[in-house]
Design a protein around this motif. Structure first.
Motif, mmCIF file in Angstrom:
data_model
loop_
_atom_site.group_PDB
_atom_site.id
_atom_site.type_symbol
_atom_site.label_atom_id
_atom_site.label_comp_id
_atom_site.label_asym_id
_atom_site.label_seq_id
_atom_site.Cartn_x
_atom_site.Cartn_y
_atom_site.Cartn_z
ATOM 1 N N ALA A 208 0.764 -1.291 -0.144
ATOM 2 C CA ALA A 208 -0.012 -0.143 -0.143
ATOM 3 C C ALA A 208 0.844 1.343 -0.008
ATOM 4 C CB ALA A 208 -0.949 0.096 1.302
ATOM 5 N N PRO A 209 1.964 1.373 0.940
ATOM 6 C CA PRO A 209 3.002 2.745 0.850
ATOM 7 C C PRO A 209 3.528 2.942 -0.349
ATOM 8 C CG PRO A 209 3.148 1.321 2.794
ATOM 9 C CD PRO A 209 2.468 0.498 1.886
ATOM 10 N N VAL A 210 3.809 1.695 -1.159
ATOM 11 C CA VAL A 210 4.317 2.145 -2.572
ATOM 12 C C VAL A 210 3.366 2.018 -3.725
ATOM 13 C CG1 VAL A 210 5.948 0.819 -4.188
ATOM 14 C CG2 VAL A 210 6.030 0.086 -1.950
ATOM 15 N N LEU A 211 2.223 1.714 -3.406
ATOM 16 C CA LEU A 211 1.105 2.147 -4.494
ATOM 17 C C LEU A 211 0.674 3.485 -4.229
ATOM 18 C CD1 LEU A 211 -0.857 -1.428 -4.114
ATOM 19 C CD2 LEU A 211 0.398 -0.368 -6.123
ATOM 20 N N ASP A 212 0.622 3.942 -2.877
ATOM 21 C CA ASP A 212 0.252 5.428 -2.629
ATOM 22 C C ASP A 212 1.166 6.497 -3.281
ATOM 23 O OD1 ASP A 212 -1.398 7.346 -1.609
ATOM 24 O OD2 ASP A 212 -0.328 7.221 0.412
ATOM 25 N N ALA A 213 2.386 5.894 -3.173
ATOM 26 C CA ALA A 213 3.598 6.909 -3.443
ATOM 27 C C ALA A 213 3.778 6.856 -5.036
ATOM 28 C CB ALA A 213 4.694 6.391 -2.741
ATOM 29 N N TYR A 214 2.871 6.370 -5.883
ATOM 30 C CA TYR A 214 2.857 6.375 -7.308
ATOM 31 C C TYR A 214 3.508 7.949 -7.815
ATOM 32 C CZ TYR A 214 1.898 5.716 -12.096
ATOM 33 O OH TYR A 214 1.720 5.871 -13.647
ATOM 34 N N ASP A 215 4.362 7.764 -8.625
ATOM 35 C CA ASP A 215 4.952 9.117 -9.361
ATOM 36 C C ASP A 215 4.986 8.873 -10.720
ATOM 37 O OD1 ASP A 215 6.743 10.824 -10.597
ATOM 38 O OD2 ASP A 215 7.501 11.252 -8.464
ATOM 39 N N GLY A 216 4.127 9.528 -11.492
ATOM 40 C CA GLY A 216 4.098 9.143 -13.083
ATOM 41 C C GLY A 216 5.267 9.621 -13.663
ATOM 42 N N THR A 217 6.057 10.451 -13.294
ATOM 43 C CA THR A 217 7.474 10.687 -14.181
ATOM 44 C C THR A 217 8.462 9.536 -13.702
ATOM 45 O OG1 THR A 217 7.091 12.927 -13.936
ATOM 46 C CG2 THR A 217 9.281 12.561 -14.336
ATOM 47 N N ALA A 218 8.722 9.243 -12.375
ATOM 48 C CA ALA A 218 9.335 8.161 -12.173
ATOM 49 C C ALA A 218 9.348 6.837 -12.590
ATOM 50 C CB ALA A 218 9.624 8.084 -10.507
ATOM 51 N N GLU A 219 7.931 6.605 -12.720
ATOM 52 C CA GLU A 219 7.397 5.354 -13.125
ATOM 53 C C GLU A 219 7.877 5.234 -14.643
ATOM 54 O OE1 GLU A 219 5.434 1.817 -12.087
ATOM 55 O OE2 GLU A 219 6.184 3.431 -10.935
ATOM 56 N N LEU A 220 7.532 6.416 -15.353
ATOM 57 C CA LEU A 220 7.829 6.362 -16.734
ATOM 58 C C LEU A 220 9.500 6.104 -17.205
ATOM 59 C CD1 LEU A 220 6.796 6.686 -19.711
ATOM 60 C CD2 LEU A 220 7.789 9.211 -19.420
ATOM 61 N N GLU A 221 10.204 6.684 -16.255
ATOM 62 C CA GLU A 221 11.580 6.477 -16.416
ATOM 63 C C GLU A 221 12.103 5.108 -16.016
ATOM 64 O OE1 GLU A 221 13.306 8.615 -17.924
ATOM 65 O OE2 GLU A 221 11.906 10.403 -18.051
ATOM 66 N N ARG A 222 11.377 4.472 -15.082
ATOM 67 C CA ARG A 222 11.927 3.176 -14.535
ATOM 68 C C ARG A 222 11.359 2.179 -15.831
ATOM 69 N NH1 ARG A 222 14.058 -0.001 -11.062
ATOM 70 N NH2 ARG A 222 13.011 -1.903 -10.545
ATOM 71 N N GLY A 223 10.304 2.339 -16.184
ATOM 72 C CA GLY A 223 9.702 1.656 -17.505
ATOM 73 C C GLY A 223 10.649 1.660 -18.625
ATOM 74 N N LEU A 224 11.142 2.901 -18.725
ATOM 75 C CA LEU A 224 11.785 3.003 -19.987
ATOM 76 C C LEU A 224 13.375 2.452 -19.856
ATOM 77 C CD1 LEU A 224 11.186 6.796 -20.928
ATOM 78 C CD2 LEU A 224 10.545 4.794 -22.402
ATOM 79 N N ASP A 225 13.962 2.594 -18.329
ATOM 80 C CA ASP A 225 15.204 1.853 -18.076
ATOM 81 C C ASP A 225 14.985 0.448 -18.356
ATOM 82 O OD1 ASP A 225 16.330 4.262 -17.360
ATOM 83 O OD2 ASP A 225 15.915 3.764 -15.064
#
Length: 243
Positions: A208-225
């Motif tokens: 839950a804490p990880v899901l709640d801390a969702y950051d679209g920019t960071a998620e995009l960059e990690r997915g691109l990595d």
């Protein structure tokens, strides 16, 4: 032909009647820009040909001279948004260029969140050869970029599909991130995860804490990595005769 509200507008004494004034000609682009404005405000379901005619200030029959039906309007709206997305086919570093494209696409999605379903679905509703050049240009330029980098044509097409599949999924996921109780500080409560039996969904509750801390920019960059690292490895280890 019925008159539009503009045609019937009253004017002060001594001025030319509204119906007799020279007005800017209606163009396809003006119609599509008006449709984009409606969808940005009210979503796809809020866009009708009558509302579009009112927004342009013309009789609906004038609109039909430029777009044949609502489906053509939706295709056109996707087209004018895709026109803002460009791929530099001559970029020296293909992975850096794909990062630029991904960030630009996310920005367009966040600027026009209610248009995103059209960007994902409308091109696929039309045979490839019948799609507008604005929709096809990113594909053509990305294939050129990747083939210059050493991918075969077939592999470049696979990369394109994987890349945009990732982008579409990312923006749809980011735009649908909704919390149940915004005032709560605990992730389980904010996301409504307390409704789930902990014995059946222990991992979701734990994360839950990880899901709640969702950051679209960071998620995009990690997915691109993850995606681009895998694609680069595939290129370096690939069989030059494959495809």
């Amino acid at each position: 032909m019925a008159e539009s509200p503009i045609d019937n507008a009253s004017t002060p004494s001594g001025t030319e009647p509204a119906a007799g004034r020279r007005r800017s000609p209606v163009t396809r682009e003006a119609v599509l820009r008006a449709a984009l404005g409606i969808i940005d405000r009210d979503g796809v379901d809020g866009m009708s040909m009558r509302r579009l005619a009112d927004a342009v200030g013309r009789d609906p029959m004038v609109i039909y001279r430029h777009v044949s039906n609502k489906a053509a309007v939706l295709d056109g709206v996707a087209e004018i948004v895709f026109e803002q997305l460009s791929v530099d086919a001559g970029a020296p570093d293909w992975t850096s260029q794909l990062r630029v494209v991904a960030r630009d696409f996310r920005r367009l999605a966040l600027d026009h969140p209610k248009v995103v379903p059209l960007l994902v679905t409308r091109p696929l509703a039309t045979p490839l050869g019948l799609r507008s050049q604005a929709v096809l240009r990113p594909l053509e330029d990305m294939l050129a970029l990747l083939m210059r980098a050493g991918f075969s044509g077939a592999d470049a097409l696979h990369v394109y599909r994987a890349f945009f599949g990732f982008l579409f999924g990312h923006v749809l996921n980011e735009l649908q991130e909704v919390v149940e109780n915004p005032e709560e500080t605990d992730g389980v409560l904010r996301l409504g995860l307390y409704r789930l039996p902990i014995s059946e969904f222990p991992l979701l509750r734990e994360l839950a804490p990880v899901l709640d801390a969702y950051d679209g920019t960071a998620e995009l960059e990690r997915g691109l990595d993850i995606l681009l690292t895998g694609l680069a490895a595939n290129l370096s280890n690939g069989d030059p005769h494959r495809g």
